[in-house]
Design a protein around this motif. Structure first.
Motif, short mmCIF file in Angstrom:
data_model
loop_
_atom_site.label_atom_id
_atom_site.label_comp_id
_atom_site.label_asym_id
_atom_site.label_seq_id
_atom_site.Cartn_x
_atom_site.Cartn_y
_atom_site.Cartn_z
N ARG A 141 0.84 -1.21 0.00
CA ARG A 141 0.00 0.00 0.00
C ARG A 141 0.87 1.26 0.00
O ARG A 141 0.63 2.19 -0.79
CB ARG A 141 -0.93 -0.01 1.22
N HIS A 142 1.87 1.30 0.85
CA HIS A 142 2.74 2.47 0.93
C HIS A 142 3.51 2.68 -0.38
O HIS A 142 3.71 3.83 -0.82
CB HIS A 142 3.73 2.31 2.09
N ALA A 143 3.93 1.58 -1.04
CA ALA A 143 4.68 1.70 -2.28
C ALA A 143 3.81 2.27 -3.40
O ALA A 143 4.25 3.11 -4.19
CB ALA A 143 5.23 0.33 -2.69
N VAL A 144 2.55 1.83 -3.49
CA VAL A 144 1.65 2.32 -4.54
C VAL A 144 1.33 3.79 -4.32
O VAL A 144 1.34 4.60 -5.27
CB VAL A 144 0.35 1.49 -4.58
N ILE A 145 1.08 4.17 -3.08
CA ILE A 145 0.78 5.57 -2.79
C ILE A 145 1.99 6.45 -3.06
O ILE A 145 1.87 7.56 -3.60
CB ILE A 145 0.29 5.72 -1.34
N ILE A 171 -7.90 4.71 2.35
CA ILE A 171 -8.52 6.04 2.40
C ILE A 171 -7.71 6.95 3.33
O ILE A 171 -7.36 8.09 2.96
CB ILE A 171 -9.97 5.94 2.90
N ASP A 172 -7.40 6.47 4.52
CA ASP A 172 -6.68 7.29 5.49
C ASP A 172 -5.28 7.64 4.98
O ASP A 172 -4.82 8.79 5.13
CB ASP A 172 -6.59 6.56 6.83
N ASP A 173 -4.57 6.67 4.39
CA ASP A 173 -3.20 6.92 3.92
C ASP A 173 -3.18 7.85 2.72
O ASP A 173 -2.27 8.67 2.56
CB ASP A 173 -2.51 5.59 3.58
N ILE A 174 -4.18 7.74 1.84
CA ILE A 174 -4.26 8.66 0.69
C ILE A 174 -4.46 10.09 1.17
O ILE A 174 -3.83 11.04 0.68
CB ILE A 174 -5.39 8.23 -0.27
N ARG A 175 -5.33 10.26 2.15
CA ARG A 175 -5.61 11.59 2.67
C ARG A 175 -4.40 12.18 3.39
O ARG A 175 -4.20 13.41 3.39
CB ARG A 175 -6.80 11.55 3.61
#
Length: 369
Positions: free
Chosen positions: A266-270, A295-299
């Motif tokens: 998830r962190h790598a894609v963001i 959602i939380d990490d994107i924000r």
């Protein structure tokens, strides 16, 4: 001396004859609830297993049907065969999967319960290895083959060997959803697919709001499955024809991966989206594991979003509080009713042997809430 020796009627047959007479005479009316196994056992002075054996025989004759955790009832039209007992077999998919949740909503809606008694069976697996999946599925099919169902709807099947295993069931089968690599030539089966993929709500929303940039984050295998790849290519062509730029971000991670691995992916894609400089109006996350964390990490990220000019579109309901800044894509009431009618019609035709080698696609309306 008697010319023949009369064989005594078995206790099981005695129970069957009594209940059948009560049903066909109308003393037990359609949809009436039948006494419980303990009460019947006491009435006939037999063990409960003998009562269960008698009830199974009445089920085969389509005179009664079971409602899970509710009891046994007289069939609505006991004198005529009907499609009543339908098994929903969900293989290797989590009940939290949005597609599974939509299907379960349809199957157990009040409208469906009026005509069909769906019985849900979920089979979880601990490995994505093809040989392991096939072995677990074959074991499950062997267990289910001893039970009585009029038809079955099966979700989560991917490979040819899995399709072949399910076709070993002694009752008609309808596969729901698309096989990742397309249909399998040489096999005769019935499948209900969906001609309008879940990521189209993002395009619908872009048209409504005037957004010109979409970032689509979706979970996939590596390489991307053939069906999904073709659907994505069509989606991008349709968007570009309307001047909408789309960028695809496949998320390759197994649902069985440990939490640490899922977090790292998830962190790598963001981070990739951050570095790209792409300024999406709509971020559509599809089939992602732990969608609330996405959602939380994107924000919290440094993705260059234009204030007040972007939205996150999510497949299905992932937050109970219904965050007003998030658009939830779902079938909606109209879509559930329409899908329900279409699906039940297919099941009836399937059980009546009027459905032969069906490869249909069903387009359903998706609403954004």
């Amino acid at each position: 001396m008697a010319s023949a020796i009369e064989r005594p009627v078995s206790r099981t047959a005695e129970i069957v004859q009594y209940l059948e007479g009560e049903i066909l005479s109308g003393r037990l009316s359609p949809m009436a609830k039948i006494k419980g196994t303990r009460e019947l056992a006491e009435q006939f002075h037999v063990s409960q297993p003998l009562v269960l054996q008698a009830l199974r025989e009445l089920e085969k004759r389509r005179l009664i049907y079971r409602r899970e955790r509710r009891g046994v009832f007289v069939s609505a039209t006991a004198s005529e065969p009907e499609v009543r007992e339908v098994l929903y077999l969900i293989f290797a998919l989590s009940p939290r999967n949005v597609f599974v949740r939509e299907v379960i909503d349809v199957a157990f809606s009040p409208e469906a319960a009026e005509t069909v008694n769906f019985q849900l069976r979920t089979v979880h697996i601990r490995s994505d290895a093809p040989s392991y999946r096939t072995r677990i599925l074959r074991d499950e099919v062997a267990r289910l083959a001893t039970r009585h169902h009029d038809a079955a709807v099966v979700l989560g099947i991917e490979r040819r060997e899995e399709v072949e295993a399910v076709l070993g069931l002694p009752f008609p089968v309808l596969f729901a959803g698309d096989f990742p690599n397309g249909d399998y030539p040489g096999l005769h089966y019935n499948r209900l697919g969906f001609s309008r993929p879940y990521f189209h709500p993002a395009l619908d929303r872009a048209r409504e709001t005037g957004g010109k940039k979409i970032a689509l984050l979706f979970r996939s295998q590596q390489p991307v499955e053939r069906n999904l790849k073709e659907a994505l290519q069509e989606f991008v062509r349709e968007a570009e024809a309307e001047g909408i730029e789309c960028r695809l971000y496949p998320v390759v991670v197994s649902s069985l991966a440990p939490a640490e691995e899922q977090d790292a992916v998830r962190h790598a894609v963001i981070a990739e989206l951050e570095r790209s400089g792409f300024r999406p109006n709509i971020i559509h996350q599809l089939w992602l594991l732990n969608p609330n964390r996405w959602i939380d990490d994107i924000r919290a990220s440094a993705i260059p979003l234009e204030a007040g000019k972007h939205e996150i579109v999510v497949d299905g309901t992932v937050r109970l509080d219904r965050d007003p800044a998030i658009r939830y894509a779902s079938l909606g009431a109209e879509g559930r009713d329409e899908m329900n009618r279409f699906q039940l019609d297919l099941i009836r035709r399937l059980a009546d042997d009027k459905l032969n080698d069906y490869r249909g696609n069903y387009a359903y309306p998706v609403q954004l809430t």
